[in-house]
Design a protein around this motif. Structure first.
Motif, PDB file in Angstrom:
ATOM      1  N   TRP A  45       2.701 -37.273 -46.830  1.00 36.99           N
ATOM      2  CA  TRP A  45       2.269 -38.134 -47.939  1.00 36.99           C
ATOM      3  C   TRP A  45       1.292 -39.202 -47.441  1.00 36.99           C
ATOM      4  CZ3 TRP A  45       3.003 -38.657 -53.209  1.00 36.99           C
ATOM      5  CH2 TRP A  45       2.676 -39.882 -53.755  1.00 36.99           C
ATOM      6  N   LEU A  46       1.664 -39.866 -46.352  1.00 39.00           N
ATOM      7  CA  LEU A  46       0.849 -40.967 -45.833  1.00 39.00           C
ATOM      8  C   LEU A  46      -0.495 -40.503 -45.277  1.00 39.00           C
ATOM      9  CD1 LEU A  46       3.657 -43.077 -44.120  1.00 39.00           C
ATOM     10  CD2 LEU A  46       2.469 -43.590 -46.284  1.00 39.00           C
ATOM     11  N   SER A  47      -0.620 -39.234 -44.965  1.00 36.63           N
ATOM     12  CA  SER A  47      -1.918 -38.717 -44.507  1.00 36.63           C
ATOM     13  C   SER A  47      -2.926 -38.693 -45.653  1.00 36.63           C
ATOM     14  CB  SER A  47      -1.756 -37.316 -43.912  1.00 36.63           C
ATOM     15  OG  SER A  47      -1.521 -36.349 -44.923  1.00 36.63           O
ATOM     16  N   ARG A  48      -2.420 -38.780 -46.895  1.00 45.08           N
ATOM     17  CA  ARG A  48      -3.286 -38.757 -48.082  1.00 45.08           C
ATOM     18  C   ARG A  48      -3.289 -40.069 -48.849  1.00 45.08           C
ATOM     19  NH1 ARG A  48       0.149 -34.465 -48.769  1.00 45.08           N
ATOM     20  NH2 ARG A  48       1.035 -35.435 -50.615  1.00 45.08           N
ATOM     21  N   ASP A  49      -2.209 -40.857 -48.717  1.00 47.69           N
ATOM     22  CA  ASP A  49      -2.028 -42.014 -49.598  1.00 47.69           C
ATOM     23  C   ASP A  49      -1.187 -43.073 -48.889  1.00 47.69           C
ATOM     24  OD1 ASP A  49      -1.367 -43.790 -51.670  1.00 47.69           O
ATOM     25  OD2 ASP A  49      -1.020 -42.200 -53.121  1.00 47.69           O
ATOM     26  N   LEU A  50      -1.761 -44.248 -48.656  1.00 48.97           N
ATOM     27  CA  LEU A  50      -1.021 -45.306 -47.948  1.00 48.97           C
ATOM     28  C   LEU A  50      -0.259 -46.203 -48.918  1.00 48.97           C
ATOM     29  CD1 LEU A  50      -3.373 -46.309 -45.011  1.00 48.97           C
ATOM     30  CD2 LEU A  50      -1.212 -45.076 -44.916  1.00 48.97           C
ATOM     31  N   THR A  51       0.523 -45.570 -49.778  1.00 46.93           N
ATOM     32  CA  THR A  51       1.459 -46.286 -50.641  1.00 46.93           C
ATOM     33  C   THR A  51       2.806 -45.593 -50.542  1.00 46.93           C
ATOM     34  OG1 THR A  51       1.015 -44.931 -52.591  1.00 46.93           O
ATOM     35  CG2 THR A  51      -0.331 -46.923 -52.325  1.00 46.93           C
ATOM     36  N   ALA A  57       4.369 -49.479 -53.368  1.00 50.86           N
ATOM     37  CA  ALA A  57       3.901 -50.602 -52.560  1.00 50.86           C
ATOM     38  C   ALA A  57       2.924 -50.098 -51.501  1.00 50.86           C
ATOM     39  CB  ALA A  57       5.085 -51.295 -51.883  1.00 50.86           C
ATOM     40  N   ALA A  58       1.926 -50.913 -51.189  1.00 50.40           N
ATOM     41  CA  ALA A  58       0.996 -50.573 -50.121  1.00 50.40           C
ATOM     42  C   ALA A  58       1.738 -50.597 -48.785  1.00 50.40           C
ATOM     43  CB  ALA A  58      -0.151 -51.568 -50.099  1.00 50.40           C
ATOM     44  N   THR A  59       1.324 -49.734 -47.866  1.00 50.13           N
ATOM     45  CA  THR A  59       1.950 -49.662 -46.550  1.00 50.13           C
ATOM     46  C   THR A  59       0.883 -49.426 -45.496  1.00 50.13           C
ATOM     47  OG1 THR A  59       3.591 -48.515 -45.193  1.00 50.13           O
ATOM     48  CG2 THR A  59       2.438 -47.188 -46.822  1.00 50.13           C
ATOM     49  N   ASP A  60       1.177 -49.808 -44.269  1.00 48.40           N
ATOM     50  CA  ASP A  60       0.237 -49.541 -43.179  1.00 48.40           C
ATOM     51  C   ASP A  60       0.507 -48.185 -42.531  1.00 48.40           C
ATOM     52  OD1 ASP A  60       2.516 -49.947 -41.659  1.00 48.40           O
ATOM     53  OD2 ASP A  60       1.736 -51.672 -40.564  1.00 48.40           O
ATOM     54  N   GLY A  61       1.494 -47.463 -43.038  1.00 48.16           N
ATOM     55  CA  GLY A  61       1.815 -46.138 -42.518  1.00 48.16           C
ATOM     56  C   GLY A  61       2.861 -46.128 -41.424  1.00 48.16           C
ATOM     57  N   THR A  62       3.360 -47.297 -41.052  1.00 46.04           N
ATOM     58  CA  THR A  62       4.393 -47.374 -40.025  1.00 46.04           C
ATOM     59  C   THR A  62       5.733 -46.935 -40.601  1.00 46.04           C
ATOM     60  OG1 THR A  62       3.259 -49.212 -38.958  1.00 46.04           O
ATOM     61  CG2 THR A  62       5.593 -48.923 -38.431  1.00 46.04           C
ATOM     62  N   VAL A  63       6.427 -46.066 -39.878  1.00 49.00           N
ATOM     63  CA  VAL A  63       7.768 -45.642 -40.281  1.00 49.00           C
ATOM     64  C   VAL A  63       8.753 -46.052 -39.198  1.00 49.00           C
ATOM     65  CG1 VAL A  63       6.953 -43.720 -41.703  1.00 49.00           C
ATOM     66  CG2 VAL A  63       7.541 -43.314 -39.318  1.00 49.00           C
ATOM     67  N   THR A  64       9.974 -46.375 -39.619  1.00 47.43           N
ATOM     68  CA  THR A  64      11.039 -46.797 -38.717  1.00 47.43           C
ATOM     69  C   THR A  64      12.247 -45.904 -38.938  1.00 47.43           C
ATOM     70  OG1 THR A  64      10.271 -49.076 -38.933  1.00 47.43           O
ATOM     71  CG2 THR A  64      12.488 -48.755 -38.053  1.00 47.43           C
ATOM     72  N   PRO A  65      12.833 -45.350 -37.882  1.00 46.95           N
ATOM     73  CA  PRO A  65      14.033 -44.520 -38.074  1.00 46.95           C
ATOM     74  C   PRO A  65      15.123 -45.294 -38.816  1.00 46.95           C
ATOM     75  CG  PRO A  65      13.230 -44.313 -35.832  1.00 46.95           C
ATOM     76  CD  PRO A  65      12.451 -45.444 -36.461  1.00 46.95           C
TER      77      PRO A  65
END
Length: 77
Positions: A45-51, A57-65
């Motif tokens: 998803w984030l490869s196409r849309d940073l929400t 909500a807008a995101t910087d693409g960082t994911v946390t386990p």
């Protein structure tokens, strides 16, 4: 009888399901907004849309386990 409520297996909590895939998560990760997704699904998803696909909500693409949820899913069986 099997239609008796006590005879039905307990329903898996909705929090165990990824809202993108609608499947039980194996590698749950959180975005900064706090919403959790299956890692592969949210990375795609984030490869196409940073929400966030849930709250938008807008995101910087960082994911946390999400270790606590991963443990809860594993304990469910």
């Amino acid at each position: 009888p099997l239609d008796h409520p006590a005879a039905q297996p307990p329903r898996r909590p909705a929090s165990h399901l990824c809202c993108v895939t609608l499947e039980v998560m194996h590698d749950p990760v959180m975005l900064g907004c706090g919403d959790t997704f299956e890692r592969a699904a949210i990375e795609e998803w984030l490869s196409r849309d940073l929400t966030c696909p849930w709250c938008r909500a807008a995101t910087d693409g960082t994911v946390t386990p999400n270790a606590a949820l991963r443990k809860a899913i594993a304990e469910w069986g």
